[in-house]
Write a protein that holds these residues in place. Structure first.
Motif, short mmCIF file in Angstrom:
data_model
loop_
_atom_site.label_atom_id
_atom_site.label_comp_id
_atom_site.label_asym_id
_atom_site.label_seq_id
_atom_site.Cartn_x
_atom_site.Cartn_y
_atom_site.Cartn_z
N THR A 248 -20.40 14.50 -32.50
CA THR A 248 -21.17 15.74 -32.36
C THR A 248 -21.30 16.13 -30.89
OG1 THR A 248 -22.43 15.16 -34.35
CG2 THR A 248 -23.35 16.86 -32.91
N LEU A 249 -21.63 15.15 -30.04
CA LEU A 249 -21.73 15.43 -28.61
C LEU A 249 -20.39 15.88 -28.03
CD1 LEU A 249 -23.99 12.44 -27.48
CD2 LEU A 249 -24.62 14.86 -27.50
N GLY A 250 -19.30 15.26 -28.51
CA GLY A 250 -17.98 15.65 -28.04
C GLY A 250 -17.63 17.08 -28.41
N MET A 251 -17.96 17.49 -29.62
CA MET A 251 -17.72 18.87 -30.04
C MET A 251 -18.51 19.85 -29.17
SD MET A 251 -17.85 18.23 -34.19
CE MET A 251 -17.61 19.96 -34.62
N LEU A 252 -19.76 19.54 -28.91
CA LEU A 252 -20.59 20.40 -28.07
C LEU A 252 -20.05 20.46 -26.63
CD1 LEU A 252 -24.16 19.35 -29.29
CD2 LEU A 252 -23.03 21.55 -29.69
N GLU A 253 -19.66 19.30 -26.11
CA GLU A 253 -19.15 19.26 -24.74
C GLU A 253 -17.90 20.12 -24.58
OE1 GLU A 253 -17.32 16.11 -21.46
OE2 GLU A 253 -17.47 15.57 -23.58
#
Length: 510
Positions: A248-253
């Motif tokens: 999830t954090l990777g998608m947002l980043e």
């Protein structure tokens, strides 16, 4: 705790400063003072890779206009020094290949930017002026514009003009003067640097498309992972929840980086807020990913239910890594425009590199111990997945070391940033490598109906204790007799009958 609070306070102040004092592709000069460099006084106006606005055989995507525009460039001198007519203050714009056309030396001596008495005697320049020679490769370059103070003027304004870029290259702008009497001189105004497809500097331009592709890659990975998560949500392990957070954090980043570059390319002003969020999400993702890998290497949730006394040490290492990485990324990205790396980055890279090395050392030390435990307990399924995990980590570390060597070679042989068109590959590689490792972890620990077989089991530990007891008490000789074999075969039954009493006594003792 006080040190951690103090560090967070410094980080907050640093973020505040970046939000309100960030720069842009529109290079602004807010009272920058001229600095002595050799026998000249200099202000660096910017350095960017720019693609040609006309058709370039080496660049099939060259469309649109490329230019560098000077707007309201104003020089100020203090009133106490405004009692004479000054020499010319020059704005010099040149392509990096023409760097040798600026400055010179007499009789092979020290190179000077301003004309010296010895050079003036040779008739190659006028004393007190910047030494310039026309380029042999680029007709009409370097571009030079001058202005001077008349009488008691305190302000001198450089006429606004726009320079069309007809050749792809790394362009540098410097404001230079050679007048020793011009003390405390400052410059204000701005220059606008534009590529054919927008305002992104040449080095950053390919990264916008790269982060677009990475966003798509994370979406595909997310679809696979979340579909498996939804199907087998009753069998989900705590480790798989952590992997979900990293995805999830990777998608947002990736999405934030894409929007950051897209907005920068469209307006010429880098959005400090989006950049800060992208940096922060990326730093959190890298920190959590390292902590998860370390916890898995220690056997958390597989051969041990908790980390015990190591929990505080893992948290402390993670918090330190987060702070060091956050400051480095803020300095490197927030407000960064020119295609030149600052010296501050070299100073900030060292702590992050040391912490990364400590993570790697701790991870492989823990992995070795966990593998030994799994092999001793004959947990074949868990041992197999840990061996694959260890091999993936080993390959990632070897590739990382090799890429670091290449990066050092690349930068040591590109002092003047002549390879700026390929520089984007270096940061992009680290994103691809971390994404590849994440994909391997997702495949190994994907939610399934058999997920619980990888979880920590107290029954397995009890079985291991019983087996270990019988194994340690029975030590057959190399060539046992038949009588001894029959006695040995009967003896484990007695040991197993007494094992429960022994275990109860050990529990009471504990």
């Amino acid at each position: 705790m006080l040190k951690l609070q103090y560090s967070l306070l410094l980080l907050s102040l640093l973020c505040f400063c970046f939000v309100f004092f960030s720069d842009a592709s529109v290079h602004e000069y807010n009272g920058e003072k001229f600095v002595s460099k050799g026998n000249a006084f200099v202000v660096h106006g910017g350095s960017e890779g720019i693609y040609s606005s006309f058709h370039d055989p080496n660049n099939a995507t060259s469309i649109g206009d490329s230019y560098i525009r000077f707007e309201k460039i104003t020089f100020h001198r203090p009133k106490e020094f405004a009692n004479f007519s000054s020499r010319s203050i020059q704005a010099i714009l040149f392509e990096v290949e023409d760097r040798e056309t600026i400055g010179g030396s007499a009789y092979g001596g020290q190179r000077a930017v301003c004309c010296t008495a010895d050079l003036a005697k040779l008739g190659v320049c006028s004393e007190g002026e910047v030494i310039l020679r026309p380029s042999r490769e680029n007709s009409g370059w370097p571009k030079v514009f001058g202005i001077s103070f008349d009488g008691d003027d305190e302000v001198a304004i450089l006429p606004s003009k726009s320079i069309q870029i007809t050749k792809t290259g790394m362009y540098n702008l410097y404001f230079i003067h050679c007048d020793l009497n011009l003390k405390d001189l400052t410059v204000e105004g701005k220059t606008v640097w534009k590529n054919p497809n927008g305002y992104l500097p040449g080095r950053m331009a390919p990264l916008m498309n790269f982060f677009g592709f990475m966003s798509l890659a994370f979406v595909i990975l997310g679809i696979f992972w979340f579909s498996q998560y939804a199907r087998f949500w009753r069998e989900v392990l705590p480790l798989q929840n952590c992997i979900t957070l990293v995805i999830t954090l990777g998608m947002l980043e990736m999405a934030l980086w894409y929007f950051d570059y897209a907005e920068f390319n469209e307006s010429g002003i880098r959005p400090a807020g989006i950049t800060m969020w992208a940096v922060t999400f990326g730093t959190i993702k890298r920190t959590i990913a390292r902590i998860i890998i370390l916890m898995v290497s220690m056997g958390y949730g597989v051969v041990r239910p908790t980390l015990g006394g190591l929990t505080s040490k893992v948290i402390m290492l993670g918090a330190t890594f987060f702070l060091a990485s956050e400051v480095l990324e803020l300095v490197e990205n927030v407000g960064a425009v020119s295609d030149l790396s600052g010296k501050a980055r070299l100073f900030l890279v060292l702590p992050v590199a040391i912490l990364d090395a400590f993570f790697i050392l701790w991870i492989f030390t823990s992995l070795s111990a966990t593998l030994n435990k799994l092999q001793a307990r004959r947990m074949v399924v868990k041992l197999d997945i840990y061996r694959k995990f260890t091999n993936a980590l080993a390959v990632a570390v070897i590739v990382s070391v090799g890429w670091i060597c290449y990066e050092l070679y690349f930068k040591s042989n590109d002092i003047y940033n002549e390879q700026w068109q390929n520089a984007w590959i270096i940061p992009a590689f680290w994103q691809v490598l971390s994404f590849s490792l994440l994909c391997v972890i997702c495949v190994l620990w994907a939610p399934s109906q058999n997920s619980m077989r990888y979880a920590y089991s107290e029954e397995a530990n009890e079985d291991f204790n019983k087996d270990d007891t019988s194994l340690t008490l029975i030590k057959p000789s190399p060539t046992p007799s038949k009588d001894f074999k029959s006695a040995a075969e009967a003896r484990p039954v007695q040991v197993n009958n007494g094992a429960s009493n022994g275990d109860l006594e050990e529990d009471k003792t504990e």
